[in-house]
Structure formats: C-alpha cells, structure tokens
Enzyme design. Structure first.
Site, PDB file in Angstrom:
ATOM      1  N   ASN A 238     -11.088 -69.083 -28.543  1.00  0.00           N
ATOM      2  CA  ASN A 238     -12.271 -69.412 -27.747  1.00  0.00           C
ATOM      3  C   ASN A 238     -12.995 -70.655 -28.250  1.00  0.00           C
ATOM      4  O   ASN A 238     -14.155 -70.607 -28.645  1.00  0.00           O
ATOM      5  CB  ASN A 238     -13.232 -68.221 -27.721  1.00  0.00           C
ATOM      6  CG  ASN A 238     -12.536 -66.925 -27.366  1.00  0.00           C
ATOM      7  OD1 ASN A 238     -12.311 -66.091 -28.220  1.00  0.00           O
ATOM      8  ND2 ASN A 238     -12.175 -66.767 -26.118  1.00  0.00           N
TER       9      ASN A 238
ATOM     10  N   ASN B 162     -21.681 -58.084 -30.698  1.00  0.00           N
ATOM     11  CA  ASN B 162     -20.944 -57.422 -29.627  1.00  0.00           C
ATOM     12  C   ASN B 162     -19.511 -57.166 -30.109  1.00  0.00           C
ATOM     13  O   ASN B 162     -18.802 -58.122 -30.401  1.00  0.00           O
ATOM     14  CB  ASN B 162     -20.928 -58.288 -28.368  1.00  0.00           C
ATOM     15  CG  ASN B 162     -20.485 -57.496 -27.145  1.00  0.00           C
ATOM     16  OD1 ASN B 162     -20.386 -56.274 -27.195  1.00  0.00           O
ATOM     17  ND2 ASN B 162     -20.197 -58.194 -26.057  1.00  0.00           N
TER      18      ASN B 162
ATOM     19  N   ASP C 275     -14.863 -60.562 -38.261  1.00  0.00           N
ATOM     20  CA  ASP C 275     -15.383 -60.985 -36.953  1.00  0.00           C
ATOM     21  C   ASP C 275     -16.389 -62.120 -37.138  1.00  0.00           C
ATOM     22  O   ASP C 275     -17.464 -62.141 -36.523  1.00  0.00           O
ATOM     23  CB  ASP C 275     -16.009 -59.816 -36.203  1.00  0.00           C
ATOM     24  CG  ASP C 275     -16.163 -60.107 -34.703  1.00  0.00           C
ATOM     25  OD1 ASP C 275     -15.489 -61.033 -34.207  1.00  0.00           O
ATOM     26  OD2 ASP C 275     -16.964 -59.429 -34.037  1.00  0.00           O
TER      27      ASP C 275
END
Length: 429
Positions: free
Chosen positions: A95, A287, A314
């Site tokens: 991303n 999230n 993460d």
C-alpha cells in the site's frame, strides 16, 4: 570483520545448541566458531548479563510508506527502526504510492535492501491499486521477487477474486494473506463497538465484521480444496491481524479440520482495550481496534496453543498531520517495529522461547523462506537481546520518522541489543 559474542544463551529450536550458553565468533559474515570460551581479538565484542541470541527476527507485516508517503517513513528510517527493534528481515505491504503491482516496484525495494543490513521482502498486490476489482500480474510479481500476495490494509472483499487468487497461486505455492474485515460494516467506524463506544459517542467497528469475513474465506477455502485434490503441506491462506475471541475460535476449528490456514496478531493488541480510549488519544486509534479484555485473553490462549502462528508489529507510521487531530479525523495506525519484542515479552504470557519461534521459524515457514539456524559455517543472521531488562520507551529513542506510539512513557520488559546480518552489525544504544 570479526565479531565476538561472549556468554550468550542460544535460543533456536532448530539447533542442537538450543538452551546452551556459548561464545560465538562471527567472521566475514559467517559463524566461524561456537565454543564454551573463545579467546581472540575482534573488532566488536558484545557481552553482558542475561544476553540471548537467536536467528534473526522477521516481521511479516510492515507498512513501508516509501514510495509516496516519505513524510511518514522512508526506507532508510524504516531500516533503522527494524534494526533497533531487533529485526534483520521485514515483509512490506503493497500500500504505497504507486501500489506495489509491477516488477519495477518490486525491484525498487529489493535494490534498496541490497546495501542494507536488513533483508526486505516486498509483497505484491493481488488487485490493481488494491481496489479488489481486477487482478495484477501476480506471476510476474512472483518472478520479480514478491514473497507473498495481499492487498495489505484493504480486505479482499470480492469472493470471486479471493477464490481465483487461491487457484492462480497454487502452481507457484505462494501464500495469500488477507485482513478479515467486512468493509460494509465498518464504514466511519472509529473504535471497537461496545459499551465504551456508546459512552464515548463514537461509531463502532463490530467484532462481527472480522468474524463474517473469516467465515466467508474459510468456506471459500474449503470449496477451493474440494476442487483441488493436491494436498497442502503448508498454509495457503493467511489471516492478518486477528483481534477477536470468536475469530481465534474460527481459526482453531479450521486447523482442527486440517485446513491449510495460518494467522498472526499485532503485538499491540495484547496491551490495550477499548477502555483505554477514554482520553481520546489518537495513538490508540488502530484497525483492527483495541477490543475487550476477554478478546485479549483469547488471543493469549491462541498464542499458547498454537492457533496463532506469528506475532507481527503491524508497523504503520503516521505523521503529526495525520495524528494530531480530533479522534474521528485521525488516521489509523501505530509504529511497532521498535517495541514488538518487548510488548510480546511483557503482555503475551508466552515464554521467551515461544516468542522467538513466532518471530523466526514460524513466519519463515509460512513465507517459504529458508530457515535460519545458529550453526558453525552458516551465514550469521542473528538477533541479540536481553529478555529480562526493564526500560522506558521514550520519544528520543525512536528511530522511525513518525512517533505515533501508544507505548511512549511505558515500562516494557526485554530489549534488542544488536543485530548481525550480511557481515554488518548494528548495536542498539
């Protein structure tokens, strides 16, 4: 260059020396000698109480931000953060801007990593621009060096896309990673849906959103396996950042059925609940969101019984412009590379040996990477750490370009001291 490690406890379940305290001599990038006592001159000597050494740690889920969002993180600061956290290898999500969906994008990352101590393994996007609508050239990306396939922060919401991806990746035995979230249920969501979200007046992200997608993906996997008679000896579908009690149970049941699935959790999910959001600290906006104490206990149980295969940071850097805002306007994400081991060691209830397995052997197996073992003659890919030391994480320590960590000011147990890889050494100060 000669590097001497003095009196370090070896933690490596694939080594005959596992659990033993030894001296280790590294020369020209290789482990030259392992012995009870090595007397030699070396350019670098690492010694101290309670030091342990393991195969180099690998993080399966890192948002690189480069190219496109270099104000939040670039590959140089990402490398520093990884080394400071004790990692010698990281797996990056696609991303970025542009999305990692071409051979050139894969090569960009791999070329940078050639001169670095750390190894960087880019994943390739499954769909163009991670929109879930049309496939990328996954076989080309695999040949260029993509270590796995995922839309990263975006869920593969299209069932037909997920099913066909499993079919496309089967001949090359590549791993598909998906973050389970039903996106239609999480629009405008800010935190875990529950009593706290109601009291705080914020739109909730329900646990059901994760569980519905898990149920769908597991059903599609069973359908795919029914069409494909070739048995799977390794996971072909990996679920990223599981966060709910029911989600853990669904994966446990799938494994008991013999389905080739695996999963990871973010280390920070073990440390906070939705109650901690009462001060509207945007560094706690993640999230999947921080959920309940009951969910944390389920994650701890899943780690202990092997349902959860891997621990990940993460790592998702966000700059001041993205975080220093009203809670509902701030971006999701925390940095985690520099605290992942310490947070796991402080909150997971795992032994140090179990944590190391979930940072080394397990992720390498899932990613089809060669196992790293501490043995004379092998390449030295090592993480040196003290699992007993207690320390306070301070802003001035942070190597990442962004500072969005909920652990600033908190006392953690266990810290990386140094990493060795490719004949290079980084010592954590």
């Amino acid at each position: 260059m000669k590097i001497l490690l003095k009196s370090v406890k070896i933690i490596d379940n694939s080594s005959e020396l596992n659990g033993q305290t030894k001296d280790i001599l590294v020369e020209n990038g290789k482990i030259q000698k392992i012995s009870d006592n090595i007397e030699t001159t070396a350019e670098q000597v690492i010694s101290g109480k309670n030091l342990c050494v393991s195969a180099g740690w690998i993080d399966m889920r890192v948002s690189p931000k480069d190219p496109g969002y270099e104000s939040k993180e670039d590959l140089n600061t990402l490398s520093l953060a990884a080394m400071a956290g004790g990692f010698t290898e990281i797996v990056t999500l696609p991303n970025t801007k542009p999305v990692v969906q071409t051979k050139e994008a894969i090569v960009y990352v791999k070329n940078f990593a050639q001169s670095q101590l750390i190894n960087i393994y880019p994943t390739g996007a499954v769909t163009k621009n991670c929109e879930g609508k049309d496939f990328t050239e996954m076989l080309d990306l695999h040949q260029a060096g993509a270590v796995a396939f995922t839309d990263g922060d975006h869920t593969l919401w299209n069932a037909d896309i997920l099913l066909k991806t499993l079919q496309y990746l089967a001949p090359i035995d590549a791993l598909l990673m998906n973050r389970p979230e039903e996106p239609s249920m999480t629009i405008f969501g800010q935190m875990h849906e529950g009593i706290e979200s109601t009291l705080l007046g914020m739109k909730g992200i329900p646990s059901t959103a994760e569980e519905l997608m898990l149920m769908r993906d597991l059903k599609l996997l069973e359908y795919y396996l029914g069409q494909n008679s070739t048995p799977k000896s390794n996971s072909c579908l990996h679920f990223s950042t599981i966060s709910t009690k029911a989600g853990v149970e669904l994966i446990r049941e799938a494994k008991q059925k013999g389905l080739p699935v695996s999963c990871d959790i973010s280390t920070h999910q073990l440390a906070f609940t939705d109650v901690d959001l009462r001060d509207f600290d945007t560094n706690l906006k993640v999230n999947p969101p921080f959920r309940s104490q009951e969910d944390i206990e389920a994650l701890q149980a899943g780690l202990l019984d092997g349902t959860i295969d891997v621990l990940v940071s993460d790592h998702n850097p966000q700059d001041e412009e993205s975080k220093n805002l009203e809670f509902d306007m701030a971006d999701f994400g925390v940095i985690g590379l520099e605290t992942a081991f310490a947070v796991s060691n402080t909150y997971s209830k795992l032994s140090v040996e179990q944590i190391i397995t979930k940072l080394t052997t397990a992720p390498r197996k899932l990613l089809r990477l060669e196992n790293v073992s501490i043995k004379e003659g092998n390449e030295a890919n090592l993480s040196i750490f003290d699992p007993t030391i207690e320390w306070v994480y301070e802003t001035k320590m942070i190597q990442s370009k962004s500072k969005n960590s909920p652990f600033i000011g908190k006392t953690l147990k266990g810290k990386a001291k140094a990493v060795i890889n490719k004949g290079k050494i980084y010592i954590n100060k």
